[in-house]
Design a protein around this motif. Structure first.
Motif, PDB file in Angstrom:
ATOM      1  N   VAL A 284     -36.545 -26.878  45.909  1.00  0.00           N
ATOM      2  CA  VAL A 284     -35.135 -26.607  46.724  1.00  0.00           C
ATOM      3  C   VAL A 284     -34.871 -27.864  47.387  1.00  0.00           C
ATOM      4  CG1 VAL A 284     -34.269 -25.533  48.769  1.00  0.00           C
ATOM      5  CG2 VAL A 284     -35.858 -24.225  47.306  1.00  0.00           C
ATOM      6  N   SER A 285     -35.745 -28.907  47.586  1.00  0.00           N
ATOM      7  CA  SER A 285     -35.331 -30.095  48.238  1.00  0.00           C
ATOM      8  C   SER A 285     -34.601 -30.852  47.015  1.00  0.00           C
ATOM      9  CB  SER A 285     -36.504 -30.962  48.459  1.00  0.00           C
ATOM     10  OG  SER A 285     -37.268 -30.246  49.938  1.00  0.00           O
ATOM     11  N   ASN A 286     -35.097 -30.777  45.968  1.00  0.00           N
ATOM     12  CA  ASN A 286     -34.370 -31.257  44.693  1.00  0.00           C
ATOM     13  C   ASN A 286     -32.883 -30.803  44.923  1.00  0.00           C
ATOM     14  OD1 ASN A 286     -36.584 -33.010  44.215  1.00  0.00           O
ATOM     15  ND2 ASN A 286     -37.345 -31.577  42.723  1.00  0.00           N
ATOM     16  N   TYR A 287     -32.848 -29.766  44.421  1.00  0.00           N
ATOM     17  CA  TYR A 287     -31.289 -29.072  44.786  1.00  0.00           C
ATOM     18  C   TYR A 287     -30.479 -29.493  45.569  1.00  0.00           C
ATOM     19  CZ  TYR A 287     -34.115 -25.120  42.397  1.00  0.00           C
ATOM     20  OH  TYR A 287     -34.629 -24.435  41.605  1.00  0.00           O
ATOM     21  N   MET A 288     -31.075 -29.814  46.919  1.00  0.00           N
ATOM     22  CA  MET A 288     -30.262 -30.287  47.983  1.00  0.00           C
ATOM     23  C   MET A 288     -30.190 -31.819  48.153  1.00  0.00           C
ATOM     24  SD  MET A 288     -30.799 -27.195  50.675  1.00  0.00           S
ATOM     25  CE  MET A 288     -30.273 -25.444  50.408  1.00  0.00           C
ATOM     26  N   ASP A 289     -30.851 -32.612  47.298  1.00  0.00           N
ATOM     27  CA  ASP A 289     -30.990 -33.843  47.313  1.00  0.00           C
ATOM     28  C   ASP A 289     -31.468 -34.200  48.586  1.00  0.00           C
ATOM     29  OD1 ASP A 289     -29.777 -34.855  44.763  1.00  0.00           O
ATOM     30  OD2 ASP A 289     -27.809 -34.056  45.544  1.00  0.00           O
ATOM     31  N   VAL A 290     -32.531 -33.756  49.119  1.00  0.00           N
ATOM     32  CA  VAL A 290     -33.486 -34.128  50.357  1.00  0.00           C
ATOM     33  C   VAL A 290     -33.836 -35.357  50.347  1.00  0.00           C
ATOM     34  CG1 VAL A 290     -35.191 -33.656  51.959  1.00  0.00           C
ATOM     35  CG2 VAL A 290     -33.377 -31.656  51.311  1.00  0.00           C
ATOM     36  N   ASN A 291     -33.640 -36.370  51.001  1.00  0.00           N
ATOM     37  CA  ASN A 291     -33.964 -37.775  51.072  1.00  0.00           C
ATOM     38  C   ASN A 291     -33.122 -38.589  50.066  1.00  0.00           C
ATOM     39  OD1 ASN A 291     -36.179 -37.452  52.677  1.00  0.00           O
ATOM     40  ND2 ASN A 291     -37.755 -37.156  51.093  1.00  0.00           N
ATOM     41  N   ARG A 292     -32.243 -37.855  49.389  1.00  0.00           N
ATOM     42  CA  ARG A 292     -31.212 -38.701  48.395  1.00  0.00           C
ATOM     43  C   ARG A 292     -29.678 -38.456  49.033  1.00  0.00           C
ATOM     44  NH1 ARG A 292     -35.952 -37.741  46.372  1.00  0.00           N
ATOM     45  NH2 ARG A 292     -36.822 -39.230  44.896  1.00  0.00           N
ATOM     46  N   GLY A 293     -29.549 -38.041  50.093  1.00  0.00           N
ATOM     47  CA  GLY A 293     -28.184 -37.859  50.553  1.00  0.00           C
ATOM     48  C   GLY A 293     -28.172 -36.628  51.724  1.00  0.00           C
ATOM     49  N   ASP A 294     -29.255 -35.940  51.700  1.00  0.00           N
ATOM     50  CA  ASP A 294     -29.480 -34.954  52.753  1.00  0.00           C
ATOM     51  C   ASP A 294     -30.825 -35.220  53.376  1.00  0.00           C
ATOM     52  OD1 ASP A 294     -29.099 -33.027  54.824  1.00  0.00           O
ATOM     53  OD2 ASP A 294     -28.631 -31.563  53.272  1.00  0.00           O
ATOM     54  N   ARG A 295     -31.246 -34.685  54.610  1.00  0.00           N
ATOM     55  CA  ARG A 295     -32.494 -34.917  54.979  1.00  0.00           C
ATOM     56  C   ARG A 295     -32.974 -33.648  55.829  1.00  0.00           C
ATOM     57  NH1 ARG A 295     -35.674 -36.269  59.503  1.00  0.00           N
ATOM     58  NH2 ARG A 295     -33.887 -36.482  61.257  1.00  0.00           N
ATOM     59  N   ALA A 296     -34.405 -33.263  55.592  1.00  0.00           N
ATOM     60  CA  ALA A 296     -34.855 -32.124  56.431  1.00  0.00           C
ATOM     61  C   ALA A 296     -35.158 -32.752  57.849  1.00  0.00           C
ATOM     62  CB  ALA A 296     -36.163 -31.617  55.754  1.00  0.00           C
ATOM     63  N   VAL A 297     -34.566 -31.845  58.600  1.00  0.00           N
ATOM     64  CA  VAL A 297     -34.493 -32.450  60.287  1.00  0.00           C
ATOM     65  C   VAL A 297     -35.413 -31.628  60.847  1.00  0.00           C
ATOM     66  CG1 VAL A 297     -32.871 -32.353  62.189  1.00  0.00           C
ATOM     67  CG2 VAL A 297     -32.002 -33.332  60.075  1.00  0.00           C
ATOM     68  N   SER A 298     -35.465 -30.324  60.960  1.00  0.00           N
ATOM     69  CA  SER A 298     -36.463 -29.536  61.912  1.00  0.00           C
ATOM     70  C   SER A 298     -36.971 -28.241  60.934  1.00  0.00           C
ATOM     71  CB  SER A 298     -35.753 -28.832  63.000  1.00  0.00           C
ATOM     72  OG  SER A 298     -34.760 -28.243  62.610  1.00  0.00           O
ATOM     73  N   ILE A 299     -38.097 -27.617  61.671  1.00  0.00           N
ATOM     74  CA  ILE A 299     -38.556 -26.545  60.895  1.00  0.00           C
ATOM     75  C   ILE A 299     -38.886 -25.504  62.171  1.00  0.00           C
ATOM     76  CG2 ILE A 299     -40.914 -27.517  60.838  1.00  0.00           C
ATOM     77  CD1 ILE A 299     -41.697 -25.814  58.669  1.00  0.00           C
ATOM     78  N   THR A 300     -38.786 -24.273  62.009  1.00  0.00           N
ATOM     79  CA  THR A 300     -39.038 -23.362  62.792  1.00  0.00           C
ATOM     80  C   THR A 300     -39.881 -22.352  62.180  1.00  0.00           C
ATOM     81  OG1 THR A 300     -36.836 -23.507  64.024  1.00  0.00           O
ATOM     82  CG2 THR A 300     -38.184 -21.563  64.469  1.00  0.00           C
TER      83      THR A 300
END
Length: 486
Positions: A284-300
């Motif tokens: 899912v991180s790949n789908y959303m370009d996490v670390n490549r245009g978006d970033r995971a900010v927080s987790i609950t």
């Protein structure tokens, strides 16, 4: 994914992390259950993740500052491997996972297995026999105890170290490989503490060696097809996704012949959170370009009571079995919500302690439609209507070039293992940047300690560090790569 093939007892299996309590032998930690008495237990309790203290409140992550430390080396984002005609590989851990993955390294042209390591001599010798049967020179064999992997890493004729050992060992082995000038790939998860994740990031930058979480699910056929469709805009603006590791492992965790002793079950006496987020989070991180245009900010995160393993033990394990000394605290099901810098939401789930069919969920939704897996189905506008799911097979033209060129790959897990090995070795031979790097490894693994802390704090959000130190704002390629021209 490491749970499908049987393995012998008393050898390194796959997956991760060493205790910092110097009074305990790492092997004794794996082979005994005497100290596993829940959060308050020393050695095998929660303190085993920190400095050996008995109190859960003294876990390093509980007081760790989430400010981003200064970079001590240059970024590894987009850094290419040195081009080489042959990739020389050393394999550490030859049980369930490593014993099968060696076949795939041997199946890729331009790869030579130079050395193998496992404290069980028979396993190392069987692996060495596979190497010579494949027509390669006999590899060096390292079997002299739990630390002999360091001698393998010190060799001057190895380019890449592959680590497929229990979780308790992953961090130290990755660290040792990089300090000896080797690129390293590690089975999931790469480490289980935030300070260790930061240390691997810093070491990768300082040594100029790649440290990768070998997340095979990123190379699944469905995952790669959805990735290409998402990047082509078929889902519109992306809004949400979901991934999981929901896999009934109760029987395997109590099977003395499957895992190396009780090591995997013992993690259920140490943490409450998501012990294995990578298979769901990575794709899912790949789908959303996490670390490549978006970033995971927080987790609950929230978690259910821990009842499943104790119930299974009561029904299946005889009185006097060592498992009766264990107190399980791991939530039977952990559910986490990750927020990204762009406001997207990723749902993660983990459940290996209750009866249910296997599922990684693997869902993606946007302004034009949604895909859901297990079973695979899709609904996109303007292609579909009448509120009915459609056949995902109709989108086979969107398969990644790897799957078009290797339509019937060898190996397990539907071919994703081979795709991962082939692509990584290709990047090393051709001098390309890897599809994912140390920043992805740290991000995909951060939910392990952070979900535990969130559950302890009754669902309070936990900040996910920016392991890239700002590089995430720059678009760059990843698993959705162009086919190289050699």
């Amino acid at each position: 994914m490491n749970d499908d093939a049987p393995q012998d007892r008393n050898s390194w299996d796959q997956d991760p992390q060493t205790t910092d309590d110097s009074s305990l032998s790492r092997r004794s930690v794996l082979r005994t259950t005497a100290g596993a008495v829940g959060v308050a237990g020393t050695g095998l309790g929660l303190g085993a993740l920190g400095s050996g203290s008995a109190s859960a409140a003294e876990h390093p992550a509980d007081s760790e500052a989430l400010s981003v430390p200064a970079r001590r080396g240059a970024t590894m984002a987009g850094v290419r491997f040195d081009r080489r005609s042959t990739v020389r590989v050393g394999i550490v851990g030859l049980g369930n996972r490593g014993g099968s993955m060696i076949d795939l390294f041997l199946a890729v042209d331009g790869v030579r297995v130079v050395a193998v390591c496992d404290p069980v001599k028979d396993k190392a010798e069987r692996a060495a026999a596979k190497v010579t049967a494949a027509g390669q020179p006999a590899p060096a064999v390292y079997t002299k105890g739990e630390d002999d992997y360091a001698n393998l890493c010190a060799r001057g004729d190895i380019d890449f170290v592959y680590v497929a050992t229990p979780w308790d060992f992953h961090f130290e082995m990755a660290r040792t490989a990089m300090l000896n000038g080797k690129h390293v790939g590690v089975e999931c998860p790469i480490a289980l503490r935030l300070d260790q994740l930061w240390e691997l990031v810093d070491l990768s930058e300082r040594t100029r060696r790649h440290c990768m979480q070998l997340e095979n699910c990123c190379y699944g056929r469905n995952e790669m097809r959805v990735l290409r469709m998402a990047h082509a805009g078929l889902f519109g603006d992306l809004l949400h996704g979901a991934g999981a590791y929901n896999h009934d492992l109760r029987g395997l965790m109590f099977d003395p012949d499957y895992y190396e002793g009780p090591w995997r079950r013992l993690w259920h006496t140490r943490l409450r959170g998501d012990l294995y987020p990578n298979h769901g989070f990575g794709p899912v991180s790949n789908y959303m370009d996490v670390n490549r245009g978006d970033r995971a900010v927080s987790i609950t995160s929230v978690g259910t009571p821990s009842l499943g393993l104790a119930a299974y033990r009561k029904e299946h394990m005889p009185a006097g079995d060592a498992s009766w000394k264990e107190t399980y605290i791991e939530s039977d099901r952990t559910i986490s919500l990750v927020q990204t810098a762009k406001g997207r939401v990723i749902r993660l789930e983990h459940d290996v302690s209750t009866p249910h069919p296997y599922s990684r969920i693997n869902s993606l939704g946007g302004t034009k439609g949604v895909f859901e897996d297990y079973p695979e189905r899709i609904y996109l506008e303007p292609d579909h209507s009448n509120d009915e799911w459609a056949d995902f097979g109709a989108y086979a033209d969107w398969d990644h070039w790897l799957w078009k060129e290797h339509s019937d790959p060898p190996g397990g897990h539907g071919g994703m293992d081979y795709m991962m090995v082939f692509r990584l070795m290709q990047c090393m031979r051709l001098g390309l940047a890897p599809d994912f790097d140390v920043y992805d490894a740290a991000t995909w693994t951060a939910p392990v300690p952070l979900s535990h802390l969130s559950i302890k704090a009754k669902g309070a959000p936990q900040q996910i560090p920016d392991f890239t130190r700002g590089e995430w704002r720059k678009a760059r390629s990843g698993v959705d790569s162009d086919r190289p021209t050699e």
